[in-house]
Design a protein around this motif. Structure first.
Motif, PDB file in Angstrom:
ATOM      1  N   GLU A 183      -3.970  -3.832  -1.109  1.00  0.00           N
ATOM      2  CA  GLU A 183      -3.276  -3.490  -2.355  1.00  0.00           C
ATOM      3  C   GLU A 183      -4.053  -2.446  -3.151  1.00  0.00           C
ATOM      4  O   GLU A 183      -3.457  -1.511  -3.709  1.00  0.00           O
ATOM      5  CB  GLU A 183      -3.083  -4.763  -3.190  1.00  0.00           C
ATOM      6  N   LYS A 184      -5.387  -2.562  -3.192  1.00  0.00           N
ATOM      7  CA  LYS A 184      -6.204  -1.644  -3.974  1.00  0.00           C
ATOM      8  C   LYS A 184      -6.126  -0.216  -3.452  1.00  0.00           C
ATOM      9  O   LYS A 184      -6.042   0.742  -4.229  1.00  0.00           O
ATOM     10  CB  LYS A 184      -7.661  -2.117  -3.987  1.00  0.00           C
ATOM     11  N   TYR A 185      -6.137  -0.055  -2.132  1.00  0.00           N
ATOM     12  CA  TYR A 185      -6.158   1.280  -1.542  1.00  0.00           C
ATOM     13  C   TYR A 185      -4.797   1.690  -0.963  1.00  0.00           C
ATOM     14  O   TYR A 185      -4.714   2.698  -0.253  1.00  0.00           O
ATOM     15  CB  TYR A 185      -7.243   1.358  -0.460  1.00  0.00           C
ATOM     16  N   ALA A 186      -3.766   0.910  -1.298  1.00  0.00           N
ATOM     17  CA  ALA A 186      -2.400   1.221  -0.854  1.00  0.00           C
ATOM     18  C   ALA A 186      -2.370   1.506   0.646  1.00  0.00           C
ATOM     19  O   ALA A 186      -1.780   2.487   1.104  1.00  0.00           O
ATOM     20  CB  ALA A 186      -1.835   2.405  -1.636  1.00  0.00           C
ATOM     21  N   ILE A 187      -3.036   0.631   1.423  1.00  0.00           N
ATOM     22  CA  ILE A 187      -3.137   0.826   2.865  1.00  0.00           C
ATOM     23  C   ILE A 187      -1.803   0.515   3.528  1.00  0.00           C
ATOM     24  O   ILE A 187      -1.203  -0.532   3.278  1.00  0.00           O
ATOM     25  CB  ILE A 187      -4.242  -0.062   3.456  1.00  0.00           C
ATOM     26  N   ASP A 188      -1.343   1.437   4.349  1.00  0.00           N
ATOM     27  CA  ASP A 188      -0.127   1.218   5.133  1.00  0.00           C
ATOM     28  C   ASP A 188      -0.489   0.273   6.280  1.00  0.00           C
ATOM     29  O   ASP A 188      -1.163   0.670   7.230  1.00  0.00           O
ATOM     30  CB  ASP A 188       0.404   2.546   5.659  1.00  0.00           C
ATOM     31  N   THR A 189      -0.052  -0.978   6.192  1.00  0.00           N
ATOM     32  CA  THR A 189      -0.456  -1.960   7.200  1.00  0.00           C
ATOM     33  C   THR A 189       0.142  -1.680   8.569  1.00  0.00           C
ATOM     34  O   THR A 189      -0.349  -2.200   9.572  1.00  0.00           O
ATOM     35  CB  THR A 189      -0.060  -3.385   6.754  1.00  0.00           C
TER      36      THR A 189
END
Length: 579
Positions: A429-435
């Motif tokens: 969530e913090k780094y808006a990582i595309d899972t």
């Protein structure tokens, strides 16, 4: 009538499982006409029968109105993944067939319309599948060059013996002997891999003559032997005699064409239970003793001594510096491109940690990760890797660059952290990582340590959309059952197999079999350690999806990886050879 089973010297063992009391005489007669050996039992008796007999095929009849019907099928497929389960009944509707196949039935037959031709086809197909899985399982337990058990199989069997020792019921004690040849790497470089293979094969034969117990090739010219003696016999005396015999036998000349090569050897020994009852600790102790023997005198052996100077090795003093490295942010994430073989485009990367030590310079993970694993520091280091990967993914997107996958390693020790899933979710969530891009690489040995515990963590992370791959595939313990239990999307062929596809028929067959298996399971297949065009062409010819290795690029810092994405790579085998 042509019998399917008669084409094979061994009779096909079939088990008919039925808890509904239907008349099975028709299918029993037809199977017996095909020279099959048939047994029958209820579902409650199936486990006992399967443990007692070498069953090739299971024919399952379920009461479809019974709510336990599909659970019976699911149980058999979970517990016996290598035995085909064939559903049978008088009439099978398309809906019932579809639902049963979703629950992984291997095949199905309707006894009302069953003909000899249909039954022969079914037997041929499912027996082939059974043989296929058995052969792959056998191959993955052996070292392809020497035919000895590989390190993973040795680890499993050694661990079982130590488990009995810890319980106090084995009545034995053990000596773990680590041996390799001095100067082998230089000999290999000068004379070529074929010459090295000849020496290693001869070395394995000599070891087998002298040590009848467990023997495993760990890699290159390194072997591990296990000596067992009863409690009332002097282990130290036996191991000393064996080491002296090994030194004499292994230093005899090796013949390669017209050359006679003499290569001294070094031996290290660790004792159980005197030194430890843990497999990893004993293997490490024996390895350290061998290294000390090599440094002390050529052609010698040393028995591990906890009070010796082994602890002065830099590996053992690295823990305080490792803690400071986390605080001072001395780590850096390198990236090795992952290339789509068909298009030749970079579509992903593997993130590999490096330690930029202020005095020693760049330190590779094999120098500090074992200490991190042992001390638990791998947990904060692992979170740093995920955080850094997230930051780098944001930087790529800001530059207009995208990749299909970014894989990073996740160790067994990290799954022991109760905050693992929550912490990873917070970083996402913090780094808006595309899972859908993030991928965690797992090893079979990590899964083997505590399969249920790790599986629960994997399933929770998978719910976040994270992908998983199985690293070093083909070298481990229980690959096929794990693949059926876990949400693993891709398999990585171990570099040890890839390196031998040009000159080792066994490696070629293993790689082809692993590619076929990946296709049959609908999973991506990735080859590691690709260093030559010949290896790449071989992989391409059999449909391998992706590759990574020095042929494309060594692991590089983020800025260089970004440049490779923007400008492409230069495919040169010469560069790979010179790395």
């Amino acid at each position: 009538m042509l019998s399917v089973a008669s084409r094979n010297p061994a009779r096909t063992e079939c088990l008919i499982v039925d808890s509904c009391g239907v008349d099975t005489s028709a299918i029993v007669n037809r199977l017996q006409q095909q020279q099959c050996q048939v047994q029958q039992c209820s579902f409650d008796q199936a486990t006992e029968r399967l443990e007692q007999t070498d069953t090739h095929l299971i024919f399952l009849h379920t009461c479809f109105t019974d709510t336990n019907a599909l659970s019976e099928l699911h149980y058999l497929r979970q517990q016996y993944p290598h035995i085909p389960v064939i559903l049978f009944d008088q009439n099978l509707t398309p809906e019932r067939i579809d639902e049963s196949m979703l629950w992984r039935a291997s095949d199905y037959i309707s006894t009302n319309t069953l003909t000899d031709e249909v039954l022969q086809r079914l037997l041929r197909y499912n027996l082939k599948i059974c043989q296929y899985y058995s052969e792959i399982e056998r191959l993955t337990q052996l070292d392809p060059l020497t035919g000895m058990m590989n390190r993973q199989q040795f680890y499993q069997e050694f661990s079982e013996r130590l488990r009995a020792l810890r319980k106090g019921g084995s009545g034995k004690h053990f000596a773990l002997i680590n041996v390799d040849l001095d100067g082998f790497r230089r000999f290999n470089t000068i004379n070529g891999y074929s010459a090295g293979d000849v020496v290693v094969k001869e070395m394995s034969q000599r070891l087998s003559e002298l040590a009848p117990g467990l023997i495993s090739r760990q890699g290159n010219d390194e072997f591990i032997l296990l000596l067992e003696t009863p409690d009332d016999v002097s282990l130290a005396q036996h191991v000393t005699q064996l080491c002296i015999q090994l030194l004499h036998r292994l230093t005899e000349p090796y013949n390669y064409h017209e050359l006679e090569i003499i290569l001294p050897c070094s031996i290290g020994v660790a004792l159980a239970p005197e030194h430890s009852c843990e497999a990893d600790t004993l293997i490490h102790q024996a390895t350290q003793a061998r290294i000390k023997a090599k440094e002390t005198s050529s052609c010698s052996y040393i028995i591990f001594d906890p009070q010796s100077s082994f602890e002065q090795d830099p590996h053992h003093n690295i823990e305080p510096e490792l803690i400071n490295a986390i605080r001072r942010n001395e780590f850096e994430l390198f990236y090795q491109p992952r290339v789509d073989i068909l298009s030749g485009k970079i579509i992903g990367a593997e993130g590999l940690i490096r330690w930029q030590h202020p005095q020693r310079g760049l330190i590779f993970p094999d120098m500090f990760i074992p200490t991190a694993e042992r001390t638990g520091l791998i947990v904060p280091i692992g979170y740093w890797v995920i955080q850094q990967a997230g930051e780098d993914m944001q930087r790529l997107l800001a530059s207009g660059l995208t990749i299909k996958s970014l894989s990073i390693n996740l160790s067994f020790r990290q799954f022991q952290d109760s905050y693992l899933c929550r912490t990873i979710q917070r970083l996402i969530e913090k780094y808006a990582i595309d899972t859908s891009v993030l991928e965690f690489e797992l090893t079979e040995s990590a899964l083997f340590n505590n399969e249920l515990h790790v599986r629960e963590g994997i399933e929770e992370l998978h719910k976040l959309g994270i992908n998983f791959s199985l690293d070093d595939f083909g070298t481990g313990y229980s690959s096929f059952s794990l693949l059926q239990k876990l949400p693993i999307g891709s398999l990585k062929i171990d570099r040890s197999f890839v390196s031998g596809v040009n000159n080792n028929p066994d490696d070629r067959e293993i790689v082809k079999a692993l590619i076929r298996l990946a296709y049959s399971l609908n999973k991506e297949i990735i080859a590691e350690g690709v260093e030559t065009l010949q290896q790449l062409n071989f992989l391409a010819s059999f449909g391998c999806h992706q590759a990574q290795g020095y042929l494309y690029s060594k692991p590089v810092p983020f800025a260089e990886f970004k440049d490779l994405l923007q400008n492409g790579y230069q495919l040169t085998a010469e560069n790979a050879a010179n790395q």
